[in-house]
Design a protein around this motif. Sequence first.
Motif, PDB file in Angstrom:
ATOM      1  N   VAL A  61       6.421 -14.135  52.463  1.00 28.73           N
ATOM      2  CA  VAL A  61       5.782 -13.126  53.312  1.00 28.73           C
ATOM      3  C   VAL A  61       6.658 -11.880  53.349  1.00 28.73           C
ATOM      4  O   VAL A  61       7.856 -11.930  53.045  1.00 28.73           O
ATOM      5  CB  VAL A  61       5.564 -13.652  54.756  1.00 28.73           C
ATOM      6  N   GLN A  65       0.535  -9.075  53.200  1.00 31.01           N
ATOM      7  CA  GLN A  65       1.524  -9.777  54.017  1.00 31.01           C
ATOM      8  C   GLN A  65       2.015 -11.076  53.371  1.00 31.01           C
ATOM      9  O   GLN A  65       3.134 -11.508  53.618  1.00 31.01           O
ATOM     10  CB  GLN A  65       0.936 -10.113  55.398  1.00 31.01           C
ATOM     11  N   VAL A  66       1.163 -11.682  52.548  1.00 26.76           N
ATOM     12  CA  VAL A  66       1.458 -13.013  52.012  1.00 26.76           C
ATOM     13  C   VAL A  66       1.280 -13.013  50.500  1.00 26.76           C
ATOM     14  O   VAL A  66       0.383 -12.356  49.964  1.00 26.76           O
ATOM     15  CB  VAL A  66       0.522 -14.075  52.644  1.00 26.76           C
TER      16      VAL A  66
END
Length: 323
Positions: free
Chosen positions: A130, A198-199
């Motif tokens: 992340v 984000q990931v």
Amino acid sequence: MFKFAKLAACSLIAASLTTSAVAQARYPSKPIRFVVGFAAGGASDVVARTLSESMGNILGQPIIVDNKPGADSLIATQFVAGAEPDGYTVMVGVSSHAINASLYTNSKVDPVKDFAPIGMIGDSPNLLVVHPSVQARTTEELIELAKSKPTYLNYGSSASITMLATELFSDMAGIKMTRIPYKGSGQAVPAVMAGDVQVLLSSAITLLPHVQTGKVRPLAITSARRSPLAPDVPTVTEKALPGYVATTWYALFAPAGTPTPVVTQLNAALNTALANPATAQKLQAQGVDITPSTPAELQNFVQKEVVKWAKVVKDTGTANAPK
């Protein structure tokens, strides 16, 4: 007159066969092309360039890496499937090779029938990371965050294998994240470092250096066991999602119809390169667990992979997902 014509025709056929046999015996007599279905800088590109140097030395001809990114490597696979089956066009295939036939139902490429398997290179775990701003330091915390904010998390995907691996993760965790597609990990990795997504779940080959500099935060590794390259990073299956395993494999393929002696020579060169300590060290340093094979073993493996991932596509409803 007829006998003379028949004799002349037979002589021409014999001469043609002799010329073909001589040309095949001299293989390779010119540079070989390694086709990679993803952008330069990605995991498969690193593997291809590592092997191209070693195998080129063994075969006595330069091997040129040709990146043809796009459509989850379908552009590259279609190109190789339609290439002359003479051993001079070789695909550096990844897990996507066995996935795309069921993921993209309009694909006209059969991963088994349209290719001559050369040999397996190895297997690499993926890392789940992340952006440092994400308020999650474990996989369990990421799942809780996604459940508390259903529309908050975006994830980057650079190939069908990473998309399906992430979708399988989400399905097992009971969460939903929005997919942001990229043409290769060479673009997806900078995106998560910049916070555009984000990931990211992607190969350890490209993510480990950025983990070490702190530009991304590792949550888990997707292999069945912890990796010696990142022994402090837990597996997904340890606590969060028992049974979850999703690695990326690499292998070489030629177009169907490539002469068996040529395939055998390429397999021998590949396995010799993998046995070379310098080449093996480069690949292992990038997280690749070397697993050489025969062409027949690779063929059997791919057939099983096609069945495995077809079920995942069906279960997650991801067929014909946007590229």
